[in-house]
Write a protein that holds these residues in place. Structure first.
Motif, PDB file in Angstrom:
ATOM      1  N   ARG A   3       0.737  -1.138   0.119  1.00 59.23           N
ATOM      2  CA  ARG A   3      -0.068   0.085  -0.070  1.00 59.23           C
ATOM      3  C   ARG A   3       0.802   1.394   0.101  1.00 59.23           C
ATOM      4  NH1 ARG A   3      -4.013  -0.611   4.810  1.00 59.23           N
ATOM      5  NH2 ARG A   3      -2.302  -0.570   5.870  1.00 59.23           N
ATOM      6  N   ARG A   4       0.300   2.357  -0.485  1.00 60.95           N
ATOM      7  CA  ARG A   4       1.173   3.625  -0.350  1.00 60.95           C
ATOM      8  C   ARG A   4       0.027   4.581  -0.430  1.00 60.95           C
ATOM      9  NH1 ARG A   4       1.444   6.338  -5.694  1.00 60.95           N
ATOM     10  NH2 ARG A   4       0.301   4.980  -7.130  1.00 60.95           N
ATOM     11  N   LEU A   5       0.377   6.039   0.041  1.00 59.84           N
ATOM     12  CA  LEU A   5      -0.377   7.118   0.107  1.00 59.84           C
ATOM     13  C   LEU A   5      -0.130   7.630  -1.093  1.00 59.84           C
ATOM     14  CD1 LEU A   5      -2.146   8.812   1.677  1.00 59.84           C
ATOM     15  CD2 LEU A   5      -0.118  10.194   2.431  1.00 59.84           C
ATOM     16  N   ALA A   6      -1.306   7.826  -2.008  1.00 65.07           N
ATOM     17  CA  ALA A   6      -1.128   8.112  -3.564  1.00 65.07           C
ATOM     18  C   ALA A   6      -1.389   9.579  -3.604  1.00 65.07           C
ATOM     19  CB  ALA A   6      -2.045   7.353  -4.363  1.00 65.07           C
ATOM     20  N   LEU A   7      -2.547  10.034  -3.133  1.00 60.80           N
ATOM     21  CA  LEU A   7      -3.114  11.497  -3.356  1.00 60.80           C
ATOM     22  C   LEU A   7      -3.473  12.291  -2.042  1.00 60.80           C
ATOM     23  CD1 LEU A   7      -5.421  11.138  -6.654  1.00 60.80           C
ATOM     24  CD2 LEU A   7      -3.119  11.860  -6.358  1.00 60.80           C
ATOM     25  N   THR A   8      -3.300  13.437  -1.960  1.00 57.43           N
ATOM     26  CA  THR A   8      -3.815  14.423  -0.992  1.00 57.43           C
ATOM     27  C   THR A   8      -4.684  15.333  -1.727  1.00 57.43           C
ATOM     28  OG1 THR A   8      -1.838  13.925   0.323  1.00 57.43           O
ATOM     29  CG2 THR A   8      -2.990  16.002   0.735  1.00 57.43           C
ATOM     30  N   THR A   9      -5.659  15.710  -1.391  1.00 55.32           N
ATOM     31  CA  THR A   9      -6.442  16.666  -1.922  1.00 55.32           C
ATOM     32  C   THR A   9      -6.170  18.084  -1.472  1.00 55.32           C
ATOM     33  OG1 THR A   9      -8.444  15.375  -2.096  1.00 55.32           O
ATOM     34  CG2 THR A   9      -8.897  17.670  -2.017  1.00 55.32           C
ATOM     35  N   LEU A  10      -5.884  18.957  -2.632  1.00 55.53           N
ATOM     36  CA  LEU A  10      -5.661  20.371  -2.263  1.00 55.53           C
ATOM     37  C   LEU A  10      -6.967  21.286  -2.990  1.00 55.53           C
ATOM     38  CD1 LEU A  10      -3.635  22.418  -1.140  1.00 55.53           C
ATOM     39  CD2 LEU A  10      -2.884  22.848  -3.285  1.00 55.53           C
ATOM     40  N   LEU A  11      -7.649  21.706  -2.124  1.00 52.13           N
ATOM     41  CA  LEU A  11      -8.684  22.733  -2.693  1.00 52.13           C
ATOM     42  C   LEU A  11      -8.126  24.101  -3.145  1.00 52.13           C
ATOM     43  CD1 LEU A  11     -11.176  22.736   0.569  1.00 52.13           C
ATOM     44  CD2 LEU A  11     -11.343  21.702  -1.547  1.00 52.13           C
ATOM     45  N   VAL A  12      -8.596  24.224  -4.168  1.00 54.26           N
ATOM     46  CA  VAL A  12      -8.230  25.273  -5.210  1.00 54.26           C
ATOM     47  C   VAL A  12      -9.438  25.988  -5.521  1.00 54.26           C
ATOM     48  CG1 VAL A  12      -6.195  24.228  -5.970  1.00 54.26           C
ATOM     49  CG2 VAL A  12      -8.177  23.920  -7.409  1.00 54.26           C
TER      50      VAL A  12
END
Length: 129
Positions: A3-12
């Motif tokens: 497993r891996r951390l793939a994405l982090t959401t950044l609000l734009v």
């Protein structure tokens, strides 16, 4: 288990503005830009071409989300951009107009400097010791 951390959401506030800043000022790569209809897009940028980890640039779709743009971590450093050459990337980012909040400093764990992204979120640029 793999497993891996793939994405982090950044609000734009705007997809194209965010893409331009992350690819221009930080040298990130646009991994995906998929129209989802209704004005929504799936936009992923990452610092490396392998896409091992990235940011999902998510345009705010409510007043509550819009209020969080630039302050997703309550003023704490929320993102960490690791480099293999601090001096190279620090100089390139300065030349691209990135706002650093401090001069580079040596810590036991890394050379580090805090900068702000387009929206005011704080990041560490760091080269591990």
């Amino acid at each position: 288990m793999n497993r891996r951390l793939a994405l982090t959401t950044l609000l734009v506030d705007d997809y194209d503005r965010a893409i331009a800043w992350f690819t221009g000022a930080l040298g990130f790569h646009l991994q995906q830009d998929v129209d989802q209809g209704g004005g929504k897009r799936w936009v992923v940028v990452s610092p490396a071409t392998d896409g091992a980890a990235g940011l999902l640039l998510a345009r705010a779709s409510s007043d509550v989300q819009a209020a969080r743009i630039g302050d997703q971590t309550g003023g704490r450093v929320g993102f960490f951009l690791e480099t293999d050459d601090f001096a190279r990337d620090h100089a390139a980012m300065l030349a691209a107009g990135v706002e650093f909040l401090e001069a580079p400093r040596k810590e036991p764990y890394a050379t580090v400097a805090v900068f702000r992204d387009l929206y005011g979120n704080t990041w560490d640029l760091l080269e591990l010791a």
